[in-house]
Design an enzyme around this catalytic site. Sequence first.
Site, PDB file in Angstrom:
ATOM      1  CG  ASP A  33      -2.188  -0.854   1.166  1.00 42.57           C
ATOM      2  OD1 ASP A  33      -2.246  -1.643  -0.149  1.00 42.57           O
ATOM      3  OD2 ASP A  33      -2.472  -1.174   2.181  1.00 42.57           O
ATOM      4  CD  GLU A 107      -8.250 -26.773 -20.266  1.00 43.69           C
ATOM      5  OE1 GLU A 107      -8.500 -25.598 -20.450  1.00 43.69           O
ATOM      6  OE2 GLU A 107      -7.101 -27.122 -20.821  1.00 43.69           O
ATOM      7  CE  LYS A 109     -18.796 -26.348 -19.618  1.00 43.03           C
ATOM      8  NZ  LYS A 109     -18.892 -24.865 -19.595  1.00 43.03           N
ATOM      9  NE  ARG A 130     -18.994 -18.328 -26.685  1.00 47.07           N
ATOM     10  CZ  ARG A 130     -20.355 -18.713 -27.172  1.00 47.07           C
ATOM     11  NH1 ARG A 130     -21.130 -18.146 -26.224  1.00 47.07           N
ATOM     12  NH2 ARG A 130     -20.588 -19.399 -28.146  1.00 47.07           N
ATOM     13  CD  GLU A 164     -15.570 -19.361 -18.514  1.00 44.02           C
ATOM     14  OE1 GLU A 164     -14.969 -19.419 -19.761  1.00 44.02           O
ATOM     15  OE2 GLU A 164     -16.785 -19.401 -18.286  1.00 44.02           O
ATOM     16  CB  CYS A 399     -49.071 -23.495  16.476  1.00 40.85           C
ATOM     17  SG  CYS A 399     -48.500 -25.135  15.845  1.00 40.85           S
ATOM     18  CB  CYS A 417     -45.707 -23.990  18.458  1.00 42.81           C
ATOM     19  SG  CYS A 417     -47.281 -24.738  19.338  1.00 42.81           S
ATOM     20  CB  CYS A 422     -47.936 -28.086  20.087  1.00 40.36           C
ATOM     21  SG  CYS A 422     -48.181 -28.124  18.229  1.00 40.36           S
TER      22      CYS A 422
HETATM   23  S1  IVH Z   1     -12.468 -24.374 -24.368  1.00 44.65           S
HETATM   24  C1  IVH Z   1     -12.258 -23.511 -28.508  1.00 44.65           C
HETATM   25  N1  IVH Z   1     -11.862 -24.568 -21.798  1.00 44.65           N
HETATM   26  O1  IVH Z   1     -17.215 -23.296 -21.197  1.00 44.65           O
HETATM   27  C2  IVH Z   1     -12.242 -23.635 -27.254  1.00 44.65           C
HETATM   28  N2  IVH Z   1     -13.844 -23.346 -22.342  1.00 44.65           N
HETATM   29  O2  IVH Z   1     -19.633 -24.525 -22.719  1.00 44.65           O
HETATM   30  C3  IVH Z   1     -13.306 -23.086 -26.437  1.00 44.65           C
HETATM   31  N3  IVH Z   1     -15.239 -23.007 -20.383  1.00 44.65           N
HETATM   32  O3  IVH Z   1     -17.551 -20.994 -23.816  1.00 44.65           O
HETATM   33  C4  IVH Z   1     -13.513 -23.008 -24.952  1.00 44.65           C
HETATM   34  N4  IVH Z   1     -13.778 -23.422 -18.852  1.00 44.65           N
HETATM   35  O4  IVH Z   1     -16.688 -20.206 -21.633  1.00 44.65           O
HETATM   36  C5  IVH Z   1     -12.653 -24.075 -22.685  1.00 44.65           C
HETATM   37  N5  IVH Z   1     -11.156 -24.924 -19.528  1.00 44.65           N
HETATM   38  C6  IVH Z   1     -11.944 -24.617 -20.352  1.00 44.65           C
HETATM   39  C7  IVH Z   1     -13.185 -23.833 -19.997  1.00 44.65           C
HETATM   40  C8  IVH Z   1     -14.067 -23.276 -21.152  1.00 44.65           C
HETATM   41  C9  IVH Z   1     -14.813 -22.729 -19.133  1.00 44.65           C
HETATM   42  C10 IVH Z   1     -16.341 -22.298 -21.050  1.00 44.65           C
HETATM   43  C11 IVH Z   1     -16.135 -21.321 -21.878  1.00 44.65           C
HETATM   44  C12 IVH Z   1     -17.125 -21.807 -23.173  1.00 44.65           C
HETATM   45  C13 IVH Z   1     -17.943 -22.789 -22.389  1.00 44.65           C
HETATM   46  C14 IVH Z   1     -18.574 -23.789 -23.391  1.00 44.65           C
END
Ligand code: IVH
Length: 662
Positions: A33, A107, A109, A130, A164, A399, A417, A422
């Site tokens: 800071d 990986e 999602k 997007r 993301e 009640c 109650c 009861c």
């Molecule tokens: S790959 C061409 N990897 O899931 C590659 N998508 O249902 C396209 N998402 O629109 C995306 N984690 O917003 C990719 N590890 C990941 C992801 C991921 C989340 C989301 C992304 C995509 C949606 C599709």
Amino acid sequence: MENKILNLRELLNKYNYEYHVLDTPTIDDIEYDSLMRQLIELELQNPQFDDPNSPTHRVGSTVLSQFDKVQHIILMLSLGNVFNYDELSDFIDKIKKEIGECQFVAECKIDGLAMSLTYDNNEFIQGVTRGDGTIGENVTSNIKTVKSVPLKIDYVNTLQVRGEIFMPKKSFNKLNKIREENGDELFANCRNAAAGSIRQLNSKICASRNLDGFWYHLPQGEKYGIDNHYDSLMFIDKLGFKVNKKYTRLFNNVDEIWQFIMELTEIREELPFDIDGVVIKVNNFKQQEKLGYTAKFPKWAVAYKFPALQVITKLEDIFITVGRTGKITPNAKLEQVFVAGTKVGFAQLHNEDIIKSKDIRINDYVIIRKAGDIIPEVVSSIKERRDDTQIEYVFPTHCPICGHKIYRYEKEAHHYCINVDCPARVVESIAHFASRDAMNIDTLGIKKVEAFHNNGWLNKIEDIFSLSKYETQICDAPGFGKKSYNNLIESIEISKQNSLEKILNGLGIKQVGDKASKVLAKHFKNIDALINAEIFQLETIRDIGSITAVAIYDYFNETSNLEMIQVLKDNHVNLIYLGEQVQESVFSGKNIVLTGSLNVYNRKEATALLEKLGANVVGSVSAKTSLVIYGESAGSKLKKANELNIDTMSEDDFVSLVKQYD
Ligand code: IVH
């Protein structure tokens, strides 16, 4: 002067990266800071050296009237979905048929908002949502407030990364807590909260939301001299982007991938961010190219979607239940839906304040959440789906079971109650006394208690032990008969041999549950010693706090309770602590971990059984673990056990072994 400013910026960017991307800060907040204040000061005095990507701009300063539309030169595609092993296996087979053997990257999602970031001349220049995949919105000023997003990178040409933006669970909980205190509408989940934050026209608001980002895609990776997805992630990781490396792995076949999916299924709720599935991608760029695209999706990637933990359904009605303590609980009757694989028709609404703060009305569409074994709850109502059929719920003043006025004590969220007679309270308390964790009279469930109470045969706990008075009537009762009567009486007789802690738990003394009952039974050994205990004696017992001590004292000073205990004594109900009854077994002395979903026994039952057989049940696998018992969909714990060469046992084998000790 310019040098000093540049040095400070570099230093702050470095510390920021260490804190927000590497999660390993090297200086404390006060120092950070103070450096930031110095830089702010210098920039104010020397506006000629301003830089839109200075770390000082991360706090947000821009207020827009709208977001500009931006066209994605490279389309932002979505992904096809699979929902189970077979569908995933089909996807993998199809790919292998077309391109032969190949490697896959799996990986997390991330459940957030897809975002495309553009850099040029070492600088972050644009962040675009997007949108529909072709056109998105320019949210650059908000992206700058996301502290883990690098504003400067060591790459001079144009570069685009995609990933993301998400709200970590911690930030989400904090934000909703503040919103609740301020009477603002709550966000239903992390994704909505992230989306709501990124759409703020005032970037200061976005900055206050503590968003984060994971980056998982480098379009046109070959451009950078890379030939596969995994290496492209390592490349952007080196440039300073946050990559979810811990849960990004290479695999060769569907079984390995499935094992990873199961591992993530097991730990997903413990992760600091929301994930809604696992993305599986062909690793090699050339092979990706060969597979190509459909109109919407790449053919080289797919998303495995977890079963939904949150779904939308209609709230048809709100009704009240009365617990054994008289606690009034509002519940939602729902149009039946499947959540995480189970049918849900009811959900908890907790109390009046929650109905009000979430503004939940009868006939609303609502989001239902079911996490783990917890009873489903209503997360929020969907205001946009209201028509004119919604009815505001008026909390009862009396009640609904006995008509007695209900009370809400100061500082208590619930109404009660307070009529001890009861019928709802009577039925619930008798059923509790008979329940598994208490007297374990398994032939006397709540429906039976209710029916017997309605017939006047069961009005108090102690009436259980004189049910034989009604033998003829019970045998003649619909759905009953001589055999079930005999079973009932037999299990009541058996229950008389229970150790003291089971009865104590069954009495329903305020604050005294399973654990405190054990502590009290162990300490006092018989009920008379407990009845005669003074508050100060109770308070000195470990695990018994002063509120519990007073509750126990009050309970045993109530004449009707003492009369009941006399009836139990007259009926030869054991009121003595029988001690730990540990049986010698193959599990004796072992540290055992339970993992995966168990079918025959639930976690609690399996733990109790193992403890009775002399085992010590622990939560996590370590070198000290002797055995891991695994059920269906076991993941990381089983894997770790195998890695550490620890013995494992399937649930089936466990069940057949346990039967030998019955
Ligand atoms: S790959 C061409 N990897 O899931 C590659 N998508 O249902 C396209 N998402 O629109 C995306 N984690 O917003 C990719 N590890 C990941 C992801 C991921 C989340 C989301 C992304 C995509 C949606 C599709």
